[in-house]
Scaffold this active site. Sequence first.
Site, PDB file in Angstrom:
ATOM      1  N   GLU A 242       0.831  -1.206   0.000  1.00 17.35           N
ATOM      2  CA  GLU A 242       0.000   0.000   0.000  1.00 17.35           C
ATOM      3  C   GLU A 242       0.861   1.250   0.000  1.00 17.35           C
ATOM      4  OE1 GLU A 242      -2.527  -0.295   3.421  1.00 17.35           O
ATOM      5  OE2 GLU A 242      -3.656  -1.962   2.565  1.00 17.35           O
ATOM      6  N   LYS A 244       2.259   4.613   1.346  1.00 15.57           N
ATOM      7  CA  LYS A 244       2.413   5.131   2.716  1.00 15.57           C
ATOM      8  C   LYS A 244       2.151   6.632   2.677  1.00 15.57           C
ATOM      9  CE  LYS A 244       5.383   4.775   6.808  1.00 15.57           C
ATOM     10  NZ  LYS A 244       5.151   6.059   7.433  1.00 15.57           N
ATOM     11  N   ARG A 249      -2.587   9.698  11.398  1.00 16.18           N
ATOM     12  CA  ARG A 249      -3.228   8.402  11.527  1.00 16.18           C
ATOM     13  C   ARG A 249      -4.477   8.577  12.383  1.00 16.18           C
ATOM     14  NH1 ARG A 249      -0.177   2.889  13.020  1.00 16.18           N
ATOM     15  NH2 ARG A 249      -1.961   1.491  12.998  1.00 16.18           N
ATOM     16  N   ARG A 264      -3.291   8.778  16.880  1.00 17.56           N
ATOM     17  CA  ARG A 264      -2.370   7.662  17.059  1.00 17.56           C
ATOM     18  C   ARG A 264      -2.120   7.391  18.539  1.00 17.56           C
ATOM     19  NH1 ARG A 264       2.853   6.133  17.617  1.00 17.56           N
ATOM     20  NH2 ARG A 264       3.923   5.080  15.916  1.00 17.56           N
ATOM     21  N   GLU A 294      -5.469   7.080   7.203  1.00 16.89           N
ATOM     22  CA  GLU A 294      -4.584   8.248   7.301  1.00 16.89           C
ATOM     23  C   GLU A 294      -5.271   9.407   6.592  1.00 16.89           C
ATOM     24  OE1 GLU A 294      -1.395   7.546   8.724  1.00 16.89           O
ATOM     25  OE2 GLU A 294      -0.237   9.329   8.190  1.00 16.89           O
ATOM     26  N   PHE A 334      -7.215   2.009   5.740  1.00 15.96           N
ATOM     27  CA  PHE A 334      -6.421   0.804   5.489  1.00 15.96           C
ATOM     28  C   PHE A 334      -6.725  -0.341   6.449  1.00 15.96           C
ATOM     29  CE2 PHE A 334      -3.561   3.946   7.606  1.00 15.96           C
ATOM     30  CZ  PHE A 334      -3.390   3.311   8.842  1.00 15.96           C
ATOM     31  N   ARG A 415       5.136  -3.549  17.178  1.00 21.91           N
ATOM     32  CA  ARG A 415       5.868  -3.389  15.921  1.00 21.91           C
ATOM     33  C   ARG A 415       6.276  -4.778  15.467  1.00 21.91           C
ATOM     34  NH1 ARG A 415       7.711   1.324  13.881  1.00 21.91           N
ATOM     35  NH2 ARG A 415       7.564   2.443  15.846  1.00 21.91           N
ATOM     36  N   LYS A 421       7.685  -1.299   6.386  1.00 17.11           N
ATOM     37  CA  LYS A 421       7.662  -0.021   5.664  1.00 17.11           C
ATOM     38  C   LYS A 421       8.927   0.193   4.845  1.00 17.11           C
ATOM     39  CE  LYS A 421       9.039   2.532   9.824  1.00 17.11           C
ATOM     40  NZ  LYS A 421       8.875   3.692  10.663  1.00 17.11           N
TER      41      LYS A 421
END
Length: 577
Positions: A242, A244, A249, A264, A294, A334, A415, A421
């Site tokens: 996707e 970025k 966010r 966020r 986003e 997303f 994470r 990313k």
Amino acid sequence: MVLEKLESTRKRLESTDDLAKLFKQADKSELKPLTYLLSGRISPAFTGIELGVGDKLVEQAISLSSGKTVAEIEKSYRKTGDLGETGRIILEKKTQTTLSSHSLSVKKVFDNFLKLATTSGEGSQEAKVKLLAELLNNSSAVEGKHLIRFATGRLRTNVGEATIIDSFSTAVAGDKSVSKKIERMYNLTSDLGLVAKTLFENGIAAVEETTPIVFSPIRPALAERMPDSAQIIEKIGECIVEGKIDGFRLQIHKKGSEIKIFSRRQEPMTHMFPDLVKALNEQIKEKEVILEGEAIAFDERTCQFLSFQATIQRKRKHGIAEKTLDVPLRLFLFEALYLNGVDLTSEPYEKRRKTLEKIVEEEKNAGGAKTIGLAKAVYAKKPKDIDDFFEECINEGLEGVICKDLKAPYTAGARKFAWIKVKKSYSGSLQDTVDAVVIGYYFGKGKRTEFGFGGLLTAIYSPAERMFKSIARIGTGFNEEQMQFFSDTLSKIKLKGKPDDVDSLVEPDVWVEPKVVVEVVADEITKSPMHTAGKTKAGDGLALRFPRFIKVREDKTPEDATSEDEVLEMFEMQKQR
Ligand code: ATP
């Protein structure tokens, strides 16, 4: 008192056991308040209830409780540089002369602070002073110190969320064996108080059964990094890639026509985005949903994404209606995390993305595109598919791409390699920017003297040790407006010396509370004897080479800064590139 005890036991293991005992002994009605107080809050971030007590109010409360004048209190404050310490000294003298001292219950402390935070309107200032003075009247001098530090948001002994979770586990299971289950509930609800209540009242099974709750935000999944597309395909196989988007966010919660939007870091943002609320009601017909996306400023005429600087103008308290017209936003979704009573967080990503496509009514025709759409995406089977799409995204003004594991659940609050990313590189061999915490600043030379600001000393975060470790001194990248901003912001949080949770050999001109997070770009990460990030006992630490300031990351708490492990990973990765 609880807070006092914690100060003397900063070591994590000790405090886990201490805390576990505390929770076991606590009255059921005290569990929620106790949990919030220990994490330095009176309510979860998403409720928007913040203490925000200023020094003036505290000085008045000390005055009311002790009979000393505000001028006398200010004089002492100038000497100690710590209002809590000043309170202790003054209250100490007072308790020697008066005998009446009742002991404070957790509930009383919590109730007064909650009232303090939620009282507004005429006469509220005096009411607030009285609420704090009442607590000081009934506390010992040392307790008073902690109450004052809590009120002003400077209770440096706050235990971390991870420690609280471990102590919950220790309280019910004798060890950390159920920490993961407890953490999962926290990640799904962002409410440690609710977790405590559920666990201690209904047991671990109830914790395990928790599903997302509409209007209680889910903590965000975060992305890992990898050196190149070949390694990404090797790691997760065929994936969805996707664009970025570099905006805000947002997490959207909808029940009927009621909509709430969270940042966020789980703060309520609904009031800032009336245009998005309207569009969400028009384009999403489902009864109950939790979505993520986003938002970014978009130029309808040229069909280009605008810069972060343009988007940030929409983050404001006043003049919201005008800015809505000046800087229209688009929201690119997303994630679909919850739909009409069904928890989607444990479903594979491919399924969540397909669900999302069904939920959103997108405009299929060219022209007249709607406010809400989906983040653009392609399937990638081979590295070249990722590289081609990356090029396309960069040409459109996007920040890079995120490759998503088709089979992965939503990794709330973590994470993981579910998302990887790839960002456009600025220069040098470092693939990503670093989000560092400001721990001090320098006075400038030349032109900079007029701002009283000449640069930042910054640190990354070690969650395991709960320490901020220095990584860079930044002297470039600031314009005049930013210098003014740092001079104003940092002078308000300056400290007399290095705080306990900062590890640094470098001395700035002024130490500050580790609060402000800044995004920094650098050419590379190098070994350095000066900095303490990633430092082993005998060896060197790591430093950023040619660091430049990019922007303040208002959407990150200090604990959200780039972690020590991430910096070590980035250092390793850079060797491979
Ligand atoms: P960064 O500094 O790169 O924004 P971060 O620490 O804020 O990083 P990461 O987990 O590293 O967060 O990167 C994921 C971020 O990218 C998300 O927080 C989100 O704001 C943003 N983002 C933009 N487009 C997407 C997308 N299509 N899917 C997921 N996240 C996206």
